[in-house]
Scaffold this motif. Structure first.
Motif, PDB file in Angstrom:
ATOM      1  N   GLY A 163      -3.694  10.476  -0.025  1.00 26.25           N
ATOM      2  CA  GLY A 163      -3.976   9.493  -1.062  1.00 26.25           C
ATOM      3  C   GLY A 163      -3.471   8.145  -0.607  1.00 26.25           C
ATOM      4  N   LYS A 164      -4.126   7.080  -1.026  1.00 31.75           N
ATOM      5  CA  LYS A 164      -3.618   5.742  -0.707  1.00 31.75           C
ATOM      6  C   LYS A 164      -3.991   4.814  -1.847  1.00 31.75           C
ATOM      7  CE  LYS A 164      -7.673   4.673   2.021  1.00 31.75           C
ATOM      8  NZ  LYS A 164      -8.292   3.830   2.982  1.00 31.75           N
ATOM      9  N   ILE A 165      -3.076   3.943  -2.179  1.00 34.93           N
ATOM     10  CA  ILE A 165      -3.329   2.979  -3.251  1.00 34.93           C
ATOM     11  C   ILE A 165      -2.912   1.605  -2.743  1.00 34.93           C
ATOM     12  CG2 ILE A 165      -2.918   2.397  -5.668  1.00 34.93           C
ATOM     13  CD1 ILE A 165      -1.706   5.245  -5.949  1.00 34.93           C
ATOM     14  N   SER A 195      -7.570   2.821  -5.288  1.00 33.74           N
ATOM     15  CA  SER A 195      -6.938   4.112  -5.023  1.00 33.74           C
ATOM     16  C   SER A 195      -7.961   5.091  -4.474  1.00 33.74           C
ATOM     17  CB  SER A 195      -6.346   4.640  -6.341  1.00 33.74           C
ATOM     18  OG  SER A 195      -6.228   6.030  -6.316  1.00 33.74           O
ATOM     19  N   THR A 245     -12.460   7.711  -5.734  1.00 34.09           N
ATOM     20  CA  THR A 245     -11.985   6.340  -5.594  1.00 34.09           C
ATOM     21  C   THR A 245     -11.885   5.701  -6.975  1.00 34.09           C
ATOM     22  OG1 THR A 245     -13.102   6.167  -3.466  1.00 34.09           O
ATOM     23  CG2 THR A 245     -12.489   4.089  -4.517  1.00 34.09           C
ATOM     24  N   ILE A 284      -6.289  -3.093  -8.004  1.00 32.09           N
ATOM     25  CA  ILE A 284      -5.823  -1.813  -7.474  1.00 32.09           C
ATOM     26  C   ILE A 284      -7.000  -1.078  -6.866  1.00 32.09           C
ATOM     27  CG2 ILE A 284      -6.145  -0.498  -9.621  1.00 32.09           C
ATOM     28  CD1 ILE A 284      -3.547   0.901  -9.000  1.00 32.09           C
ATOM     29  N   LYS A 342       0.857  -1.190   0.000  1.00 34.02           N
ATOM     30  CA  LYS A 342       0.000   0.000   0.000  1.00 34.02           C
ATOM     31  C   LYS A 342       0.889   1.235   0.000  1.00 34.02           C
ATOM     32  CE  LYS A 342      -3.790   0.228   2.735  1.00 34.02           C
ATOM     33  NZ  LYS A 342      -4.553   0.463   3.995  1.00 34.02           N
ATOM     34  N   ILE A 365      -1.830   5.093 -13.686  1.00 36.40           N
ATOM     35  CA  ILE A 365      -2.878   5.959 -13.142  1.00 36.40           C
ATOM     36  C   ILE A 365      -2.692   7.383 -13.620  1.00 36.40           C
ATOM     37  CG2 ILE A 365      -3.673   7.014 -10.982  1.00 36.40           C
ATOM     38  CD1 ILE A 365      -3.580   4.368  -9.683  1.00 36.40           C
ATOM     39  N   LEU A 410       2.776   6.101  -9.572  1.00 37.00           N
ATOM     40  CA  LEU A 410       1.446   6.148 -10.174  1.00 37.00           C
ATOM     41  C   LEU A 410       1.522   6.170 -11.691  1.00 37.00           C
ATOM     42  CD1 LEU A 410       1.102   7.130  -7.197  1.00 37.00           C
ATOM     43  CD2 LEU A 410      -0.999   8.171  -7.979  1.00 37.00           C
TER      44      LEU A 410
END
Lengths: 401, 468
Positions: free
Chosen positions: B263-265, B302, B312, B300, B249, B464, B459
């Protein structure tokens, strides 16, 4: 702080005694100048410094030195690490210190205490007192000095605590705003005041006087305890990203300075060798690269100076310094940021010309031009410049009373 | 008569003999010469000295000379002094170079000190005499008064708290003395000594200042702080966490004055990941080889948020598609399903908390909010050369969402194509590798913008982010 108040009280009461003597001393410099980095210039701004003291001679063996020093830099200092690429950095600071000196038969004991506030504005949303890198320092220490026919010896110890009131880790601020799973994954062992430190400096100086030369050698050891900055680890499943251990740095420094005592032409040659050992690591999340010993480095500096003193009290000087800095663990990167096998090194070349001319009693007009070239094997400069030229010129007045 | 003569003779002899002074309290290297030979004065020893005894002191050395009438002189460091004589009327001595301090008993004999350029005469006082190598003499009076005469017999009375200088061109007028009395415990004069102590304090402060500058600089080097495209300070912290053996993550936290964005992915792979994640992340988007990579991205998730509003993105069914199924050389990552959600306060409970579904992609077909492809607007607001892109989608029900993408230097300057020399194989996307990326989402559903700055390589690697 209580100690300072007590000292101030003693100081003012002593001032009432009839036999107490005073030596006032003021140094003030006011410059206007500009700073350039790779051709980009800052706007014209002020740079001022003020040192003031009112030495109290309690008697022939006991003195108290209350010292105020303050500065405002509207333009960057040439030696300020320019890599952050901030041209509009404004800094000011105020330091109040109190030193007591007792001397007898060429031996002195000098306990001291000081408190310092430093304020920095770098962006348009920062006002004085709200700068991210504002910091306060409280320091206590002592120095012992023995003057002997063959040499002067000094031993010193200082403790200083540095607090960054506006800087806290973002994890500590994210508690209520990100989801609890992510927060708990991030926050185990994470600290809050990660730039705050407690520092312990121990040193020894040896000064000899062969012929008409003063030769100073100094060794110091500083232990820096970042008591709330946890050690970063490699991401491993089931393990937190921070260890419970805290960052500790050790700095060893050996310096030497050779100076002649001629009043007409002053010559000096200084060298510094510094080794910083740190247990802190780093993780580059954008390139998923773990780097051990991120902060450690060895640096060597050599700095000759020549100064011609004129009969009218003015002077002209040229100084040069070369510094080589080798990081012990930090990898260099290519222009795209890809990591290379070599470790980062940097070379700093700085030349300065200064001229000072008396215009009134104790008042000098002074001009300083400095040119610095910095180069490195680090080619990735997205966030920080490792290769640049910078110049600064300052014109102003210096007053010394 | 004979007796008287003998008595007078003995008396005179003893008188001159007992007027001999002595030295004591020698510190450091003190030498004295009574005839031709220099001898070192031992510490704490009392040594009787004869008239015309010369005394020399080295650096950090001093000695005291006591006279019969109780007067005293202290010879300071690096001085050359001569005790000439003492009798019932006067005490005479000379200072060639250095510094002496004199405590002369009041109502006593005449006390004279000569230097190469001056003569000081007193009856009872406390004063200091200094003589330098240029022949300049300085007399400071701490108590009583001293008559100072130059070689042309021009003289002044120097009173308490005054000093006078006698140079090669004669004596000057006495002036107010700001120096306190010194016990000659240092080779330096009190004013220089005071400056030295003051500068030592200032230099300690400088050492601390330098080390703090270094700490601040490391924050820049670590890319934890920058300036955004609007000139505001933004702090960034980026982390990678390993929730399970086939996942990692990426989390980015941003703060500015009065706002927090994050932000988190979450990346999920088909199998367990190696400890060096860079082995995987560098091949996530495309992989060169005749066979498919053994590790590839399958899912994934995000989220970008300002803590209230959020966007999202979710991809599932990830696989690596060969360029040529019969003879593959390049494998490109694709998701079979991809969804894009956005939510303000009012939409936060929709779709299991992900928000309102604005568009999705499944096995080659797209679907949109309201069933109709949104009206799209794409601009380069500052011109083609500046890396600032704007896009806006307006859906059939009036819902809209826009994004401003900036590629920025750490000082907040928005990059332009001319800032870089692009190699023939490089396109604008390569800027993302080098600099920070700032994305600002605005929407008809949001109370506030979502404004996130991050180092965008990861990213971009997973597709992304892209700048055209």
């Amino acid at each position: 702080m209580k100690f300072l108040i007590y000292f101030s009280f003693v100081f003012f009461n002593m001032g009432l005694s009839a036999d107490v003597g005073f030596i006032p001393s003021i140094d003030l410099s006011i410059y206007g100048g500009k700073y350039y980095i790779d051709g980009d210039s800052s706007s014209m701004d002020l740079k001022t410094e003020l040192f003031g003291s009112y030495v109290i001679n309690l008697d022939e063996e006991n003195q108290i030195y209350p010292v105020y020093s303050g500065y405002y830099n509207g333009t960057q200092d040439i030696q300020e690490l320019a890599g952050g690429d901030v041209l509009t950095r404004q800094r000011m600071g105020h330091t109040f210190s109190l030193k007591y000196k007792r001397s007898k038969d060429f031996n002195s004991v000098k306990p001291r205490v000081s408190y310092s506030i430093n304020r920095i504005k770098e962006t348009k949303d920062e006002s004085w007192g709200k700068g991210l890198f504002d910091y306060d320092v409280i320091s206590v220490g002592f120095e012992l000095e023995q003057e002997r026919p063959e040499a002067t010896y000094k031993e010193y110890f200082d403790f200083y605590k540095v607090d960054y009131p506006n800087y806290a880790s973002l994890i500590s601020k994210s508690n209520t705003v990100i989801d609890t799973t992510t927060y708990s994954e991030l926050s185990e062992n994470a600290g809050t005041d990660i730039l705050n430190s407690r520092n312990y400096r121990l040193g020894f100086s040896h000064i000899t006087f062969p012929k008409d030369i003063v030769f100073t050698k100094d060794f110091s050891f500083t232990y820096k305890d970042y008591y709330d900055q946890s050690i970063i680890t490699k991401p491993v499943m089931g393990n937190p990203i921070f260890k419970s251990d805290k960052r500790k740095d050790m700095e060893f420094k050996i310096s030497s300075l050779l100076e002649n005592t001629s009043k007409k032409i002053y010559l000096s040659l200084g060298t510094d060798l510094l080794w910083l050992k740190s247990n802190q690591n780093s993780y580059d999340a954008s390139r998923t690269k773990y780097i051990e010993d991120y902060y450690g480095y060895i640096s060597f500096s050599i700095y000759p100076t020549v100064k011609f003193n004129f009969k009218n009290g003015g002077n002209f000087s040229y100084s040069f310094s070369y510094t080589r800095l080798n990081y012990t663990g930090r990898y260099s990167q290519d222009v795209n940021g890809d990591y290379l096998a070599s470790k980062i090194n940097q070379n700093y070349y700085l030349s300065s010309l200064a001229i000072s001319y008396p215009i009134l009693k104790n008042i000098y007009a002074r001009g300083i031009y400095s040119y610095q070239v910095v180069n490195s094997n680090m080619r990735y400069e997205a966030g920080y410049r490792y290769n640049y030229d910078s110049q600064s010129f300052l014109l102003g007045l210096e007053m010394s009373f | 008569m004979k007796f008287l003569t003998i008595f007078s003779f003995v008396f005179c002899f003893l008188n001159s003999y007992f007027y001999g002074a002595y030295i004591t309290n020698a510190k450091g290297n003190v030498f004295y010469k009574e005839s031709d030979k220099w001898e070192k004065a031992g510490e704490n020893k009392r040594i009787e000295i004869k008239p015309n005894t010369e005394i020399s002191t080295e650096r950090a050395s001093s000695v005291e000379v006591y006279f019969d009438n109780g007067s005293k002189v202290k010879v300071g460091p690096m001085s050359y002094y001569k005790f000439e004589m003492e009798n019932d009327k006067e005490i005479n001595s000379s200072l060639y170079i250095g510094k002496i301090r004199n405590w002369v008993r009041k109502m006593s004999k005449e006390y004279k000190v000569r230097t190469p350029g001056a003569v000081c005469g007193v009856r009872g006082t406390d004063f200091m005499v200094e003589s330098d190598k240029n022949g300049v003499s300085r007399v400071e009076v701490y108590d009583g008064s001293v008559e100072v005469k130059d070689l042309k017999n021009k003289s002044f009375i120097v009173r308490k708290d005054e000093f006078v200088e006698v140079g090669r061109d004669g004596i000057k007028r006495p002036m107010k003395n700001s120096n306190p009395p010194s016990d000659l415990n240092s080779s330096l004069n009190p004013k220089i000594l005071a400056k030295k102590e003051i500068y030592s304090e200032i230099s300690k402060d400088e050492v601390i200042k330098r080390s703090q500058t270094e700490i601040q600089s490391a924050e820049y080097q670590n890319r934890k702080t920058a300036v955004d495209a609007f000139g505001y300070r933004v702090r960034m912290e980026e982390y990678v966490i390993r929730p399970s053996d086939n996942q990692f993550k990426y989390v980015v936290l941003n703060t500015r004055e009065n706002r927090f964005d994050f932000g988190k992915i979450l990346f999920t792979f088909n199998t367990a990941l190696p400890s060096d994640l860079s082995q995987v992340t560098r091949n996530m988007m495309s992989y060169y080889g005749s066979s498919a990579p053994s590790i590839y991205l399958t899912e994934i998730n995000s989220v970008m948020s300002n803590t209230v509003d959020k966007v999202t993105e979710e991809g599932t069914g990830g696989y690596m598609k060969p360029d040529n199924p019969l003879n593959p050389s390049v494998w490109t990552h694709q998701f079979t399903d991809y969804s894009f959600y956005a939510a303000g306060k009012n939409e936060s409970n929709e779709n299991g908390g992900k928000g309102r579904l604005l568009w999705s992609y499944s096995n080659g077909s797209y679907s949109y909010l309201g069933g109709i492809r949104p009206e799209s607007l794409t601009l380069s607001p500052e011109g083609e050369n500046i890396l600032h892109n704007y896009s806006k989608n307006t859906y059939v029900d009036g819902t809209w969402i826009s994004s401003d993408d900036y590629v920025i230097f750490d000082n907040g300057k928005v990059a332009s194509i001319s800032d870089f020399y692009l190699k023939p194989s490089e396109d604008k996307d390569s800027f993302i590798d080098k600099l920070n990326f700032q994305r600002v989402y605005k929407s008809s559903m949001f109370d506030d913008k979502i404004d996130l700055v991050f180092s965008a390589k990861l990213l971009k690697d997973i597709g992304i982010l892209s700048i055209k």
